[in-house]
Scaffold this motif. Structure first.
Motif, PDB file in Angstrom:
ATOM      1  N   SER A  14      41.924  97.626   6.338  1.00 23.64           N
ATOM      2  CA  SER A  14      41.738  98.585   5.246  1.00 23.64           C
ATOM      3  C   SER A  14      42.773  98.355   4.157  1.00 23.64           C
ATOM      4  O   SER A  14      43.950  98.129   4.450  1.00 23.64           O
ATOM      5  CB  SER A  14      41.870 100.012   5.783  1.00 23.64           C
ATOM      6  OG  SER A  14      40.808 100.335   6.624  1.00 23.64           O
ATOM      7  N   GLY A  15      42.292  98.422   2.913  1.00 28.56           N
ATOM      8  CA  GLY A  15      43.178  98.240   1.772  1.00 28.56           C
ATOM      9  C   GLY A  15      43.306  96.806   1.294  1.00 28.56           C
ATOM     10  O   GLY A  15      43.817  96.573   0.195  1.00 28.56           O
ATOM     11  N   SER A  17      41.810  92.757   0.417  1.00 29.53           N
ATOM     12  CA  SER A  17      40.789  92.240  -0.499  1.00 29.53           C
ATOM     13  C   SER A  17      40.105  91.004   0.077  1.00 29.53           C
ATOM     14  O   SER A  17      40.687  90.299   0.905  1.00 29.53           O
ATOM     15  CB  SER A  17      41.427  91.874  -1.837  1.00 29.53           C
ATOM     16  OG  SER A  17      42.013  93.003  -2.455  1.00 29.53           O
ATOM     17  N   ARG A  67      36.122  99.449  -7.146  1.00 35.94           N
ATOM     18  CA  ARG A  67      36.750  98.601  -6.120  1.00 35.94           C
ATOM     19  C   ARG A  67      36.181  97.185  -6.117  1.00 35.94           C
ATOM     20  O   ARG A  67      36.899  96.227  -5.839  1.00 35.94           O
ATOM     21  CB  ARG A  67      36.556  99.211  -4.724  1.00 35.94           C
ATOM     22  CG  ARG A  67      37.155 100.590  -4.566  1.00 35.94           C
ATOM     23  CD  ARG A  67      37.110 101.057  -3.106  1.00 35.94           C
ATOM     24  NE  ARG A  67      35.755 101.162  -2.591  1.00 35.94           N
ATOM     25  CZ  ARG A  67      35.306 100.485  -1.534  1.00 35.94           C
ATOM     26  NH1 ARG A  67      36.098  99.657  -0.880  1.00 35.94           N
ATOM     27  NH2 ARG A  67      34.060 100.663  -1.121  1.00 35.94           N
ATOM     28  N   ASN A  84      38.096  94.782  -3.529  1.00 32.37           N
ATOM     29  CA  ASN A  84      39.466  95.265  -3.389  1.00 32.37           C
ATOM     30  C   ASN A  84      39.494  96.606  -2.679  1.00 32.37           C
ATOM     31  O   ASN A  84      38.485  97.310  -2.621  1.00 32.37           O
ATOM     32  CB  ASN A  84      40.113  95.408  -4.764  1.00 32.37           C
ATOM     33  CG  ASN A  84      40.217  94.099  -5.521  1.00 32.37           C
ATOM     34  OD1 ASN A  84      40.382  93.034  -4.913  1.00 32.37           O
ATOM     35  ND2 ASN A  84      40.117  94.157  -6.825  1.00 32.37           N
ATOM     36  N   ASN A  85      40.652  96.932  -2.149  1.00 38.71           N
ATOM     37  CA  ASN A  85      40.843  98.226  -1.466  1.00 38.71           C
ATOM     38  C   ASN A  85      39.694  98.488  -0.490  1.00 38.71           C
ATOM     39  O   ASN A  85      39.055  99.542  -0.524  1.00 38.71           O
ATOM     40  CB  ASN A  85      40.939  99.352  -2.492  1.00 38.71           C
ATOM     41  CG  ASN A  85      41.338 100.674  -1.877  1.00 38.71           C
ATOM     42  OD1 ASN A  85      41.939 100.713  -0.802  1.00 38.71           O
ATOM     43  ND2 ASN A  85      40.990 101.761  -2.532  1.00 38.71           N
ATOM     44  N   LYS A  87      37.337  99.224   2.738  1.00 35.49           N
ATOM     45  CA  LYS A  87      37.300 100.317   3.699  1.00 35.49           C
ATOM     46  C   LYS A  87      36.451  99.912   4.893  1.00 35.49           C
ATOM     47  O   LYS A  87      35.576  99.050   4.764  1.00 35.49           O
ATOM     48  CB  LYS A  87      36.698 101.559   3.030  1.00 35.49           C
ATOM     49  CG  LYS A  87      37.422 102.003   1.772  1.00 35.49           C
ATOM     50  CD  LYS A  87      36.711 103.179   1.126  1.00 35.49           C
ATOM     51  CE  LYS A  87      37.424 103.615  -0.147  1.00 35.49           C
ATOM     52  NZ  LYS A  87      36.752 104.779  -0.779  1.00 35.49           N
TER      53      LYS A  87
END
Length: 116
Positions: A14-15, A17, A67, A84-85, A87
């Motif tokens: 998580s978080g 890329s 994102r 990106n970012n 989840k």
């Protein structure tokens, strides 16, 4: 014969890329609209992002807005998805798609797994 080959999938936390790429071969034309779809286990395939043939209209699923970014090269032989970012709910098989004037082509997909 038009062929789409995705690459860049993998496992992230998580978080983090990832950047997916899709190479388009066998097409004599460059007027395609291009898109990325995804299919999570037990769910229907859904549109993630789309870019029209002029490259001036981008569409994103609400779940990825801000994102993810879709882009292409100038020759329109490659389409990319910068994620990106990320989840856990982004976990899915991601498919490249090109479409225009009733023609529709798909790649075989690349697996993206996001862990907590």
């Amino acid at each position: 014969q038009v062929e789409l080959v995705e690459s860049g999938g993998g496992s992230v936390q998580s978080g983090e890329s990832l950047r997916l790429s899709c190479a388009i071969t066998g097409s004599r034309f460059n007027f395609w609209a291009m898109a990325w779809y995804r299919q999570a286990p037990g769910k229907q395939r859904e549109l993630v992002a789309d870019i029209n043939n002029n490259g001036d209209k981008l569409t994103y699923a609400d779940s990825v807005k801000g994102r993810f970014t879709i882009s292409t090269d100038n020759a329109k032989k490659n389409v990319y998805l910068q994620m990106n970012n990320m989840k856990p709910e982004d976990t899915a098989v991601y498919y490249c798609n090109i479409h225009q004037f009733g023609a529709n082509y798909w790649g075989k997909g690349t697996l993206v797994t996001v862990s907590t």
